[in-house]
Design an enzyme around this catalytic site. Structure first.
Site, PDB file in Angstrom:
ATOM      1  N   ARG A  76       0.820  -1.205   0.000  1.00 12.72           N
ATOM      2  CA  ARG A  76       0.000   0.000   0.000  1.00 12.72           C
ATOM      3  C   ARG A  76       0.856   1.258   0.000  1.00 12.72           C
ATOM      4  NH1 ARG A  76      -2.716   2.225   4.395  1.00 12.72           N
ATOM      5  NH2 ARG A  76      -2.526   0.295   5.579  1.00 12.72           N
ATOM      6  N   TYR A 130     -16.106  14.785 -17.419  1.00 16.57           N
ATOM      7  CA  TYR A 130     -16.634  13.430 -17.283  1.00 16.57           C
ATOM      8  C   TYR A 130     -17.716  13.444 -16.204  1.00 16.57           C
ATOM      9  CZ  TYR A 130     -16.714   8.562 -15.670  1.00 16.57           C
ATOM     10  OH  TYR A 130     -17.115   7.322 -15.262  1.00 16.57           O
ATOM     11  N   ASP A 195      -7.479  17.366 -17.266  1.00 16.61           N
ATOM     12  CA  ASP A 195      -7.756  15.959 -17.559  1.00 16.61           C
ATOM     13  C   ASP A 195      -7.362  15.730 -19.015  1.00 16.61           C
ATOM     14  OD1 ASP A 195      -8.921  13.500 -18.282  1.00 16.61           O
ATOM     15  OD2 ASP A 195     -10.491  13.708 -16.781  1.00 16.61           O
ATOM     16  N   LYS A 220      -8.363   4.023 -20.007  1.00 15.46           N
ATOM     17  CA  LYS A 220      -8.700   4.325 -21.388  1.00 15.46           C
ATOM     18  C   LYS A 220      -7.499   4.070 -22.312  1.00 15.46           C
ATOM     19  CE  LYS A 220     -12.630   5.719 -19.606  1.00 15.46           C
ATOM     20  NZ  LYS A 220     -12.405   5.902 -18.177  1.00 15.46           N
TER      21      LYS A 220
END
Length: 406
Positions: A76, A130, A195, A220
């Site tokens: 982590r 988005y 973005d 993507k």
């Protein structure tokens, strides 16, 4: 165990072309390790017989957020495989560092939390974004407050507690573009987040125009095959250190297998984006001349996304495609189409959707690597098949089809 990636320099001199960096960044040490393919480290924990030394390393991370020297402590906190992907993406975007997360939304969440942690909870944002980004900002789920504005109103919207200005260009799903350099100037000392999911560093590198933070839904184009989920923030090392601390505390880590696949995806990113963009531009050209289409949206920067508004029923077009897949997401090697008002932007209030240009007849298509003639044939039959409403001519509607950005 691949520990060398933990100490790999975060940047390199910009002496290589983007296509070369895409293939070699994050892998420069492999030959010296006697390897060709990057190793995949799936460990969740790492042995250490020096508990005092581990305590010092953990204290150092808690204080600075810098990646620990030597082997990782716990997955982590850091992972060598995901670290290679971060190194490569930072090189492609031209930033000092990058920090990877489990999804694009986890990455945006970390950015907002990092700014809010120093009392800067206000965000200035430009629609469209988005749909889930829009919702996260507007719903106040993280205690943030947002002011929506157009690019010309950014400087007037900034307040003493503004921690971030956010734009998406080309925007999802209308492909609207903003002048990054002009927006960055309007931000003053407030960081501009861009973005860059749709354009990727192949088509634009926002930091070269004044942006300080670059966000990607790595699911993507960076992955590119529809089989991996992730997000990443490219930025300077100072902010990256804070993001690592947020990631450690909240647990939004990228799985090492996802990091491995994303690193592999970067190696073909320039080839995929350029090939798909060429097909998208051709489809946009043909759609613009088609009397069944009311309007076409295609950005000046190019790219593999095309949005278009139909005269007929968009839902029947979705139901009629055969080669193109009707599905959410984008950036895969195969072409996808969806109805934003029903899916990706459904979570945005209808009035806000409409005001941002996300109308009920808008379709968004992610163009893949299929032959453009096959894609065009599928679009044609979906637009004119028995399940589609008859087209109306431009003259009957009193206006001409209106291409945007062509």
């Amino acid at each position: 165990m691949d520990t060398e990636a933990s100490t790999t320099p975060r940047t390199s001199p910009p002496s290589r072309a983007l296509a070369t960096e895409a293939v070699h960044a994050g892998r420069d040490d492999l030959a010296s390790l006697g390897l060709h393919a990057p190793p995949l480290d799936l460990s969740t924990t790492y042995p250490s017989y020096d508990s005092r030394g581990e305590a010092e390393r953990i204290d150092a991370f808690a204080t600075t957020g810098a990646r620990p020297d030597g082997p990782p402590v716990y997955a982590r906190l850091d992972n060598p495989t995901t670290g290679r992907f971060e190194t490569a993406l930072a090189r492609l975007e031209g930033t000092e560092s990058a920090v990877a997360f489990a999804s694009g939304m986890a990455a945006l969440t970390a950015v907002l939390l990092a700014r809010a942690s120093i009392g800067l909870r206000h965000v200035v944002a430009v629609r469209p974004l988005y749909g889930c980004s829009d919702h996260l900002l507007g719903a106040g789920l993280l205690g943030t407050e947002v002011t929506w504005t157009d690019p010309a109103g950014i400087s007037d919207a900034i307040r003493p507690d503004t921690g971030l200005v956010m734009v998406e260009t080309p925007a999802n799903p209308t492909l609207a573009e903003v002048d990054i350099r002009a927006v960055a100037h309007a931000c003053g000392s407030v960081p501009l987040l861009v973005d860059n999911t749709f354009a990727t560093p192949v088509l634009q590198r926002p930091v070269e125009h004044g942006a300080r933070i670059v966000l990607h839904s790595a699911t993507k184009y960076l992955g590119g095959h529809g089989d991996v989920m992730g997000g990443v923030v490219a930025c300077d090392e100072e902010f990256a250190a804070t993001l690592r601390q947020v990631r450690f505390a909240t647990g939004g880590v990228l799985h090492p297998l996802a990091g491995y696949l994303l690193l592999r995806g970067l190696s073909t990113l320039p080839v995929r984006v350029r090939a798909a963009s060429a097909s998208a531009a051709e489809l946009a050209r043909r759609l613009t001349a088609d009397p069944r289409i009311a309007r076409v949206h295609y950005p000046k920067v190019g790219g593999a996304m095309v949005s278009f508004e139909v005269y007929g029923d968009p839902h029947r077009v979705i139901a009629s495609v055969r080669l193109i897949t009707p599905a959410v997401s984008l950036g895969s090697v195969d072409s996808l189409i969806q109805h934003p008002a029903s899916i990706s932007h459904r979570i945005v209030a209808e009035g806000d959707r409409q005001a941002a240009g996300v109308g009920d007849r808008l379709l968004r298509m992610s163009v893949g690597l299929e032959d453009v003639e096959d894609l065009w044939a599928d679009l044609c039959q979906a637009l004119s098949g028995p399940s589609a409403q008859p087209a109306r001519t431009a003259a009957a509607n009193g206006r001409e089809p209106h291409p945007v950005g062509l």
